[in-house]
Design an enzyme around this catalytic site. Structure first.
Site, PDB file in Angstrom:
ATOM      1  N   CYS A 111      -7.955  -0.602   3.255  1.00 32.54           N
ATOM      2  CA  CYS A 111      -8.364  -1.632   3.951  1.00 32.54           C
ATOM      3  C   CYS A 111      -9.452  -1.111   4.972  1.00 32.54           C
ATOM      4  CB  CYS A 111      -7.445  -2.627   4.588  1.00 32.54           C
ATOM      5  SG  CYS A 111      -8.099  -3.781   5.847  1.00 32.54           S
ATOM      6  N   ASN A 143      -3.256   0.468  -2.776  1.00 26.30           N
ATOM      7  CA  ASN A 143      -2.079  -0.266  -3.229  1.00 26.30           C
ATOM      8  C   ASN A 143      -1.328   0.848  -4.222  1.00 26.30           C
ATOM      9  OD1 ASN A 143      -4.056  -2.748  -2.507  1.00 26.30           O
ATOM     10  ND2 ASN A 143      -1.708  -3.407  -2.724  1.00 26.30           N
ATOM     11  N   HIS A 181       1.045  -1.077   0.060  1.00 30.46           N
ATOM     12  CA  HIS A 181      -0.015  -0.145  -0.044  1.00 30.46           C
ATOM     13  C   HIS A 181       0.764   1.289  -0.044  1.00 30.46           C
ATOM     14  CE1 HIS A 181      -4.087  -1.892   0.403  1.00 30.46           C
ATOM     15  NE2 HIS A 181      -3.244  -2.785   0.765  1.00 30.46           N
TER      16      HIS A 181
HETATM   17  P1  HMG Z   1     -17.678 -13.520  12.127  1.00 24.97           P
HETATM   18  O1  HMG Z   1     -18.850 -12.482  12.203  1.00 24.97           O
HETATM   19  O2  HMG Z   1     -16.855 -13.714  13.237  1.00 24.97           O
HETATM   20  O3  HMG Z   1     -18.202 -15.004  11.777  1.00 24.97           O
HETATM   21  O4  HMG Z   1     -16.783 -13.055  10.903  1.00 24.97           O
HETATM   22  P2  HMG Z   1     -19.267 -16.044  12.116  1.00 24.97           P
HETATM   23  O5  HMG Z   1     -18.282 -17.150  11.889  1.00 24.97           O
HETATM   24  O6  HMG Z   1     -19.310 -15.757  13.662  1.00 24.97           O
HETATM   25  O7  HMG Z   1     -20.380 -15.931  11.409  1.00 24.97           O
HETATM   26  C1  HMG Z   1     -21.450 -14.702  11.670  1.00 24.97           C
HETATM   27  C2  HMG Z   1     -22.358 -14.573  10.457  1.00 24.97           C
HETATM   28  O8  HMG Z   1     -21.576 -14.438   9.247  1.00 24.97           O
HETATM   29  C3  HMG Z   1     -23.209 -15.924  10.316  1.00 24.97           C
HETATM   30  O9  HMG Z   1     -24.071 -15.571   9.741  1.00 24.97           O
HETATM   31  C4  HMG Z   1     -22.435 -16.455   8.971  1.00 24.97           C
HETATM   32  O10 HMG Z   1     -22.974 -17.299   8.378  1.00 24.97           O
HETATM   33  C5  HMG Z   1     -21.955 -15.252   8.340  1.00 24.97           C
HETATM   34  P3  HMG Z   1     -25.676 -15.746  10.365  1.00 24.97           P
HETATM   35  O11 HMG Z   1     -25.895 -17.117  11.043  1.00 24.97           O
HETATM   36  O12 HMG Z   1     -25.541 -14.488  11.678  1.00 24.97           O
HETATM   37  O13 HMG Z   1     -26.827 -15.438   9.692  1.00 24.97           O
HETATM   38  N1  HMG Z   1     -20.622 -15.555   7.755  1.00 24.97           N
HETATM   39  C6  HMG Z   1     -20.416 -15.453   6.271  1.00 24.97           C
HETATM   40  N2  HMG Z   1     -21.377 -15.111   5.205  1.00 24.97           N
HETATM   41  C7  HMG Z   1     -20.849 -15.010   4.038  1.00 24.97           C
HETATM   42  N3  HMG Z   1     -19.660 -15.406   3.724  1.00 24.97           N
HETATM   43  C8  HMG Z   1     -18.683 -15.889   4.485  1.00 24.97           C
HETATM   44  C9  HMG Z   1     -19.219 -15.656   6.110  1.00 24.97           C
HETATM   45  N4  HMG Z   1     -18.472 -16.115   7.025  1.00 24.97           N
HETATM   46  C10 HMG Z   1     -19.447 -15.950   8.129  1.00 24.97           C
HETATM   47  N5  HMG Z   1     -17.504 -15.960   4.125  1.00 24.97           N
HETATM   48  C11 HMG Z   1     -15.331 -13.240   9.259  1.00 24.97           C
HETATM   49  C12 HMG Z   1     -15.557 -13.639  10.639  1.00 24.97           C
HETATM   50  C13 HMG Z   1     -13.812 -13.772   8.940  1.00 24.97           C
HETATM   51  C14 HMG Z   1     -16.126 -13.991   8.308  1.00 24.97           C
HETATM   52  C15 HMG Z   1     -14.883 -11.876   9.185  1.00 24.97           C
HETATM   53  O14 HMG Z   1     -14.503 -11.428  10.114  1.00 24.97           O
HETATM   54  C16 HMG Z   1     -14.989 -11.340   7.779  1.00 24.97           C
HETATM   55  O15 HMG Z   1     -15.649 -11.482   6.801  1.00 24.97           O
HETATM   56  N6  HMG Z   1     -13.714 -10.775   7.840  1.00 24.97           N
HETATM   57  C17 HMG Z   1     -13.067 -10.430   6.388  1.00 24.97           C
HETATM   58  C18 HMG Z   1     -12.880  -9.040   6.326  1.00 24.97           C
HETATM   59  C19 HMG Z   1     -12.312  -8.402   5.190  1.00 24.97           C
HETATM   60  O16 HMG Z   1     -12.528  -8.697   3.912  1.00 24.97           O
HETATM   61  N7  HMG Z   1     -11.225  -7.555   5.188  1.00 24.97           N
HETATM   62  C20 HMG Z   1     -10.574  -6.807   4.022  1.00 24.97           C
HETATM   63  C21 HMG Z   1      -9.840  -7.863   3.244  1.00 24.97           C
HETATM   64  S1  HMG Z   1      -8.215  -8.349   3.954  1.00 24.97           S
HETATM   65  C22 HMG Z   1      -7.174  -6.890   3.504  1.00 24.97           C
HETATM   66  O17 HMG Z   1      -7.591  -6.100   2.832  1.00 24.97           O
HETATM   67  C23 HMG Z   1      -5.731  -7.196   3.538  1.00 24.97           C
HETATM   68  C24 HMG Z   1      -5.120  -7.747   2.260  1.00 24.97           C
HETATM   69  O18 HMG Z   1      -5.406  -6.794   0.968  1.00 24.97           O
HETATM   70  C25 HMG Z   1      -3.597  -7.755   2.386  1.00 24.97           C
HETATM   71  C26 HMG Z   1      -2.797  -6.452   3.136  1.00 24.97           C
HETATM   72  O19 HMG Z   1      -2.908  -5.395   2.511  1.00 24.97           O
HETATM   73  O20 HMG Z   1      -2.194  -6.733   3.963  1.00 24.97           O
HETATM   74  C27 HMG Z   1      -5.595  -9.018   1.928  1.00 24.97           C
HETATM   75 MG    MG Z   2      -4.207  -4.950   0.782  1.00 26.30          MG
END
Ligand code: HMG
Ligand code: MG
Length: 302
Positions: free
Chosen positions: A240, A249, A209
């Site tokens: 992010c 980025n 980034h």
């Molecule tokens: P959580 O809320 O702890 O999940 O999230 P949970 O397992 O307790 O489930 C809660 C609810 O979410 C449930 O639904 C699940 O079904 C649903 P409910 O029963 O309440 O109706 N759920 C989902 N729904 C759709 N798709 C899924 C999913 N998982 C659970 N996959 C979780 C935990 C990891 C899912 C959440 O924290 C999350 O989605 N995090 C992602 C955050 C994200 O996308 N951040 C940005 C990307 S990372 C980044 O940018 C860095 C990177 O670029 C590298 C860098 O720059 O360093 C890669």
């Molecule tokens: Mg990133």
């Protein structure tokens, strides 16, 4: 060490670039962006994320994005998958590849994944096993390799240990994320000096980034140390949602300009790429963050 003759670009704009946009982006604009990137010659495109849509609403329509794109042969369209639910959605959507994303800091893991690093690794191992059973390649990310927005300094040894865990799960490559874009070339060298003692350069990528304007010099430092895969985001889009203030980025256009200057091939048409970046910026009503495009626009508008 002589510089590589070829670099592979991983275009993360449609995912990392768009995930943080506050306004709704039309599905057709996401699809048009991905199609334009592929047409410009980008061969690895991160097209979406199958994460919890309440956490990252902008990626809620990733299945529709995958359904709508015109796939070009030889192009890999990948997606982020934080857990098995995300993997099942990615599989159903037809993602060619998935990426799992661990953090090198406990604080960031909690904010981004709602769990500690060990728990995230257990979930990722499940995803990797399911993906391999379907012959789907798995890429691994490590976030916060050059610092954490919540807890500050991150030791290279911590990154090394997580990289080993991800490789042991079968990740074919580890992308090293400077999530907050605060690292310098010296930090990049320090990190890579540590990782390269145990991991070959062809298993590593850099994901810089550009918050502090250091991304290109970090990338150059990485190229000098044998890294040949660079993540970047068209028009420098992004950030992010769990790293407040972190900007996008490094712009893919600016990386391409650097590579051209170094005589390193990449297979991407810079003019088509700049057009793709400008189009999405116009759609978003945003300033283009590619210095190369800004310079080009300034020259051609006079
Ligand atoms: P959580 O809320 O702890 O999940 O999230 P949970 O397992 O307790 O489930 C809660 C609810 O979410 C449930 O639904 C699940 O079904 C649903 P409910 O029963 O309440 O109706 N759920 C989902 N729904 C759709 N798709 C899924 C999913 N998982 C659970 N996959 C979780 C935990 C990891 C899912 C959440 O924290 C999350 O989605 N995090 C992602 C955050 C994200 O996308 N951040 C940005 C990307 S990372 C980044 O940018 C860095 C990177 O670029 C590298 C860098 O720059 O360093 C890669
Ligand atoms: Mg990133």
């Amino acid at each position: 060490m002589p510089l590589t003759q070829r670099v592979s670009i991983v275009e993360v704009g449609p995912r990392d670039g768009l995930q943080n946009e506050p306004a709704t982006i039309a599905l057709e604009d996401k699809i048009a962006l991905i199609n334009a990137l592929a047409t410009a010659g980008v061969q690895r495109i991160e097209a979406g994320a199958f994460v919890n849509p309440n956490w990252v609403p902008q990626m809620a329509d990733s299945a529709e994005v995958f359904a709508g794109i015109s796939r070009l042969p030889g192009v890999t369209y990948s997606a982020l998958t934080p857990n098995i639910k995300g993997f099942d959605r990615a599989l159903a959507a037809g993602a060619d590849e998935v990426a799992i994303f661990a953090a090198a800091s406990e604080a960031f893991s909690q904010k981004n994944l709602n769990c500690d690093i060990n728990t995230s690794l257990e979930r990722f191992a499940e995803v990797a096993a399911a993906a391999h059973a379907q012959n789907i390649p798995v890429r691994g990310y490590i976030s916060c390799v050059l610092g954490c927005p919540y807890s500050g300094k991150v030791a290279p040894q911590t990154c090394l240990a997580i990289a080993h865990e991800l490789l042991a799960m079968g990740c074919y490559e580890i992308s090293l994320g400077d999530t907050i874009g605060a690292g310098t070339a010296a930090d990049t060298q320090h990190l890579l000096n540590c990782l390269l003692t145990e991991i070959p350069a062809d298993k590593l990528a850099v994901h810089m980034h550009d918050t502090y304007g250091q991304a290109l010099s970090n990338i150059f430092a990485a190229l000098q140390m044998g890294i040949t895969v660079i993540d970047s985001s068209v028009a420098g889009l992004g950030g992010c949602p769990y790293a407040q203030g972190a900007t996008g980025n490094v712009a893919t256009e600016d990386v391409i300009y650097l590579l051209d200057g170094l005589g390193i091939s990449h297979g991407i048409n810079l003019h088509q790429l700049m057009a793709a970046g400008q189009r999405i910026c116009d759609k978003l009503g945003k300033r283009n963050n590619s210095k190369v495009t800004l310079a080009h626009n300034a020259r051609t508008s006079t």
